[in-house]
Design a protein around this motif. Structure first.
Motif, PDB file in Angstrom:
ATOM      1  N   SER A 250     -10.073   1.650  -5.165  1.00 29.12           N
ATOM      2  CA  SER A 250      -9.734   0.771  -6.286  1.00 29.12           C
ATOM      3  C   SER A 250     -11.006   0.214  -6.917  1.00 29.12           C
ATOM      4  CB  SER A 250      -8.853  -0.393  -5.823  1.00 29.12           C
ATOM      5  OG  SER A 250      -7.644   0.067  -5.279  1.00 29.12           O
ATOM      6  N   ASP A 251     -10.990   0.102  -8.238  1.00 26.21           N
ATOM      7  CA  ASP A 251     -12.099  -0.510  -8.973  1.00 26.21           C
ATOM      8  C   ASP A 251     -11.609  -0.813 -10.379  1.00 26.21           C
ATOM      9  OD1 ASP A 251     -14.635  -1.440  -9.690  1.00 26.21           O
ATOM     10  OD2 ASP A 251     -15.649   0.123  -8.552  1.00 26.21           O
ATOM     11  N   SER A 252     -12.512  -1.176 -11.267  1.00 21.58           N
ATOM     12  CA  SER A 252     -12.143  -1.467 -12.653  1.00 21.58           C
ATOM     13  C   SER A 252     -13.156  -0.839 -13.588  1.00 21.58           C
ATOM     14  CB  SER A 252     -12.056  -2.975 -12.888  1.00 21.58           C
ATOM     15  OG  SER A 252     -13.306  -3.583 -12.637  1.00 21.58           O
ATOM     16  N   LEU A 253     -12.726  -0.613 -14.825  1.00 22.59           N
ATOM     17  CA  LEU A 253     -13.572   0.002 -15.842  1.00 22.59           C
ATOM     18  C   LEU A 253     -13.664  -0.897 -17.064  1.00 22.59           C
ATOM     19  CD1 LEU A 253     -12.272   3.703 -15.789  1.00 22.59           C
ATOM     20  CD2 LEU A 253     -14.459   2.873 -14.887  1.00 22.59           C
ATOM     21  N   ALA A 254     -14.879  -1.045 -17.583  1.00 22.16           N
ATOM     22  CA  ALA A 254     -15.072  -1.635 -18.904  1.00 22.16           C
ATOM     23  C   ALA A 254     -14.905  -0.532 -19.944  1.00 22.16           C
ATOM     24  CB  ALA A 254     -16.460  -2.263 -18.992  1.00 22.16           C
ATOM     25  N   ALA A 255     -14.866  -0.891 -21.201  1.00 23.05           N
ATOM     26  CA  ALA A 255     -14.702   0.096 -22.267  1.00 23.05           C
ATOM     27  C   ALA A 255     -15.822   1.128 -22.221  1.00 23.05           C
ATOM     28  CB  ALA A 255     -14.691  -0.599 -23.628  1.00 23.05           C
ATOM     29  N   GLY A 256     -15.448   2.411 -22.134  1.00 22.08           N
ATOM     30  CA  GLY A 256     -16.421   3.491 -22.121  1.00 22.08           C
ATOM     31  C   GLY A 256     -17.148   3.701 -20.808  1.00 22.08           C
ATOM     32  N   GLU A 257     -16.800   2.943 -19.768  1.00 22.64           N
ATOM     33  CA  GLU A 257     -17.507   3.031 -18.490  1.00 22.64           C
ATOM     34  C   GLU A 257     -17.021   4.228 -17.674  1.00 22.64           C
ATOM     35  OE1 GLU A 257     -18.519   0.220 -14.585  1.00 22.64           O
ATOM     36  OE2 GLU A 257     -16.950  -0.359 -15.997  1.00 22.64           O
TER      37      GLU A 257
ATOM     38  N   SER B 193      -6.522   2.585  -9.345  1.00 28.72           N
ATOM     39  CA  SER B 193      -6.488   2.944  -7.934  1.00 28.72           C
ATOM     40  C   SER B 193      -6.037   4.392  -7.807  1.00 28.72           C
ATOM     41  CB  SER B 193      -5.518   2.046  -7.153  1.00 28.72           C
ATOM     42  OG  SER B 193      -5.931   0.702  -7.162  1.00 28.72           O
ATOM     43  N   PHE B 194      -6.551   5.047  -6.783  1.00 28.32           N
ATOM     44  CA  PHE B 194      -6.116   6.417  -6.482  1.00 28.32           C
ATOM     45  C   PHE B 194      -6.441   6.701  -5.024  1.00 28.32           C
ATOM     46  CE2 PHE B 194     -10.585   6.962  -7.514  1.00 28.32           C
ATOM     47  CZ  PHE B 194     -11.016   7.925  -6.607  1.00 28.32           C
TER      48      PHE B 194
ATOM     49  N   SER C 175      -2.488   9.535  -7.980  1.00 27.41           N
ATOM     50  CA  SER C 175      -2.796   8.462  -8.928  1.00 27.41           C
ATOM     51  C   SER C 175      -1.899   7.269  -8.667  1.00 27.41           C
ATOM     52  CB  SER C 175      -2.597   8.957 -10.365  1.00 27.41           C
ATOM     53  OG  SER C 175      -2.772   7.884 -11.273  1.00 27.41           O
ATOM     54  N   LEU C 176      -2.505   6.096  -8.675  1.00 29.23           N
ATOM     55  CA  LEU C 176      -1.766   4.855  -8.466  1.00 29.23           C
ATOM     56  C   LEU C 176      -1.927   3.930  -9.669  1.00 29.23           C
ATOM     57  CD1 LEU C 176      -2.915   4.335  -4.760  1.00 29.23           C
ATOM     58  CD2 LEU C 176      -0.797   5.398  -5.562  1.00 29.23           C
ATOM     59  N   THR C 177      -2.181   4.539 -10.833  1.00 25.29           N
ATOM     60  CA  THR C 177      -2.465   3.771 -12.048  1.00 25.29           C
ATOM     61  C   THR C 177      -1.739   4.379 -13.237  1.00 25.29           C
ATOM     62  OG1 THR C 177      -4.652   3.213 -11.208  1.00 25.29           O
ATOM     63  CG2 THR C 177      -4.285   2.886 -13.558  1.00 25.29           C
ATOM     64  N   ASN C 178      -0.979   3.555 -13.932  1.00 26.33           N
ATOM     65  CA  ASN C 178      -0.232   3.998 -15.104  1.00 26.33           C
ATOM     66  C   ASN C 178      -1.033   3.684 -16.371  1.00 26.33           C
ATOM     67  OD1 ASN C 178       1.860   4.971 -16.705  1.00 26.33           O
ATOM     68  ND2 ASN C 178       2.972   3.037 -16.691  1.00 26.33           N
ATOM     69  N   GLU C 179      -2.121   4.428 -16.567  1.00 26.62           N
ATOM     70  CA  GLU C 179      -2.995   4.220 -17.727  1.00 26.62           C
ATOM     71  C   GLU C 179      -3.449   5.589 -18.248  1.00 26.62           C
ATOM     72  OE1 GLU C 179      -4.531   3.579 -20.697  1.00 26.62           O
ATOM     73  OE2 GLU C 179      -4.354   1.538 -19.874  1.00 26.62           O
TER      74      GLU C 179
ATOM     75  N   THR D 146       9.337   5.155   3.649  1.00 27.61           N
ATOM     76  CA  THR D 146       9.132   4.190   2.569  1.00 27.61           C
ATOM     77  C   THR D 146       7.824   4.505   1.876  1.00 27.61           C
ATOM     78  OG1 THR D 146      10.309   2.453   3.777  1.00 27.61           O
ATOM     79  CG2 THR D 146       8.861   1.755   1.978  1.00 27.61           C
ATOM     80  N   LEU D 147       7.878   4.732   0.586  1.00 25.72           N
ATOM     81  CA  LEU D 147       6.655   4.931  -0.183  1.00 25.72           C
ATOM     82  C   LEU D 147       5.984   3.580  -0.380  1.00 25.72           C
ATOM     83  CD1 LEU D 147       7.830   7.504  -2.878  1.00 25.72           C
ATOM     84  CD2 LEU D 147       6.263   7.928  -0.979  1.00 25.72           C
ATOM     85  N   ASP D 148       4.795   3.428   0.170  1.00 25.61           N
ATOM     86  CA  ASP D 148       4.065   2.169   0.101  1.00 25.61           C
ATOM     87  C   ASP D 148       2.587   2.471  -0.182  1.00 25.61           C
ATOM     88  OD1 ASP D 148       3.183  -0.418   0.281  1.00 25.61           O
ATOM     89  OD2 ASP D 148       3.351  -0.540   2.477  1.00 25.61           O
ATOM     90  N   PRO D 149       2.162   2.240  -1.449  1.00 22.76           N
ATOM     91  CA  PRO D 149       2.907   1.634  -2.558  1.00 22.76           C
ATOM     92  C   PRO D 149       3.982   2.567  -3.109  1.00 22.76           C
ATOM     93  CG  PRO D 149       0.798   2.433  -3.327  1.00 22.76           C
ATOM     94  CD  PRO D 149       0.770   2.600  -1.835  1.00 22.76           C
ATOM     95  N   ALA D 150       4.840   2.017  -3.966  1.00 21.49           N
ATOM     96  CA  ALA D 150       5.977   2.769  -4.464  1.00 21.49           C
ATOM     97  C   ALA D 150       5.579   3.976  -5.290  1.00 21.49           C
ATOM     98  CB  ALA D 150       6.874   1.844  -5.305  1.00 21.49           C
ATOM     99  N   ASP D 151       4.376   3.939  -5.892  1.00 24.92           N
ATOM    100  CA  ASP D 151       3.922   5.074  -6.686  1.00 24.92           C
ATOM    101  C   ASP D 151       3.008   5.992  -5.876  1.00 24.92           C
ATOM    102  OD1 ASP D 151       1.844   3.292  -6.526  1.00 24.92           O
ATOM    103  OD2 ASP D 151       1.374   3.283  -8.668  1.00 24.92           O
ATOM    104  N   GLY D 152       2.984   5.807  -4.554  1.00 25.13           N
ATOM    105  CA  GLY D 152       2.151   6.624  -3.697  1.00 25.13           C
ATOM    106  C   GLY D 152       2.814   7.937  -3.322  1.00 25.13           C
ATOM    107  N   THR D 153       2.190   8.668  -2.420  1.00 25.80           N
ATOM    108  CA  THR D 153       2.683   9.979  -1.980  1.00 25.80           C
ATOM    109  C   THR D 153       2.626  10.062  -0.460  1.00 25.80           C
ATOM    110  OG1 THR D 153       1.896  11.061  -4.004  1.00 25.80           O
ATOM    111  CG2 THR D 153       2.277  12.477  -2.092  1.00 25.80           C
ATOM    112  N   ASP D 154       3.735  10.498   0.162  1.00 23.02           N
ATOM    113  CA  ASP D 154       3.751  10.806   1.594  1.00 23.02           C
ATOM    114  C   ASP D 154       3.677  12.317   1.759  1.00 23.02           C
ATOM    115  OD1 ASP D 154       3.933   8.169   2.259  1.00 23.02           O
ATOM    116  OD2 ASP D 154       6.079   8.194   2.721  1.00 23.02           O
ATOM    117  N   VAL D 155       3.020  12.766   2.813  1.00 17.91           N
ATOM    118  CA  VAL D 155       2.817  14.192   3.047  1.00 17.91           C
ATOM    119  C   VAL D 155       3.409  14.577   4.398  1.00 17.91           C
ATOM    120  CG1 VAL D 155       1.118  16.056   3.201  1.00 17.91           C
ATOM    121  CG2 VAL D 155       0.669  14.078   1.730  1.00 17.91           C
TER     122      VAL D 155
END
Length: 198
Positions: free
Chosen positions: A77-84, A164-165, A102-106, A186-195
């Motif tokens: 997990s991290d964050s991005l500024a514009a163009g970073e 996050s990913f 992917s754990l980010t809806n962007e 249980t998918l934790d987080p809900a947008d995660g993937t179990d294998v």
């Protein structure tokens, strides 16, 4: 960086093969550039032809940003500024099958995967087009050879925010599946993937 001349002034970075890697206005903001080829680079500071001053002062502060070591199977997990752009490095000691969770809806955050020598494996794939219904079956699992890789996550269209990913080794991270029995999870987080493997 600072430059008080006309808007036409530019900087231009040229790699050892003579190819322009990136260029921008001298009056622009800070920029991160990924250098993939080994050898000596050339930086051109180009005054604008429209500049009527006899001289023009400028300043800049080049720095080195080393990639963050990526742990397979862990949530990053991290964050991005514009163009970073954020860069991550990992090494595979043997051929592996990896899955980008992917754990980010962007849609304006995208990731790229290259070998350390610069060969592109995945080119600018949106975080919203990387798993589940967003990615085609043929592109879901990456069959990679033993090598060192650079994974970048970048902001497109000035998008900002957190991301996050998880990059999963589908063999190493798989849970044993018992055939003939009901499996509940249980998918934790809900947008995660179990294998699972069997």
């Amino acid at each position: 960086q600072s430059y008080a001349g006309p808007a036409g002034g530019r900087w231009r970075l040229v790699d050892p093969a003579g190819t322009v890697v990136q260029s921008d206005a001298l009056s622009g903001s800070s920029t991160t550039v990924t250098l993939e080829a080994s050898g000596s680079y050339v930086l051109l500071i180009e005054g604008a032809v429209s500049d009527t001053a006899s001289t023009q002062a400028y300043s800049f502060s080049p720095g080195i940003s080393s990639p963050t070591v990526l742990t397979l199977g862990a949530i990053t997990s991290d964050s991005l500024a514009a163009g970073e752009t954020d860069r991550y490095l990992f090494t595979l000691d043997a051929a592996s099958q990896l899955y980008f969770d992917s754990l980010t809806n962007e849609a304006d955050f995208a990731w790229t995967l290259k070998t350390l020598s610069g060969t592109t494996v995945v080119s600018q794939r949106a975080l919203t087009a990387s798993d589940a219904a967003g990615v085609a079956d043929a592109n879901a699992v990456l069959s990679l050879s033993a090598d060192t890789y650079i994974l970048t996550v970048e902001s497109l269209n000035s998008a900002v925010g957190g991301y996050s990913f998880a990059l999963l080794d589908v063999v190493q991270s798989a849970n044993a599946l018992a055939l003939g029995t009901t499996t509940a999870g249980t998918l934790d987080p809900a947008d995660g993937t179990d294998v699972y493997s069997f």
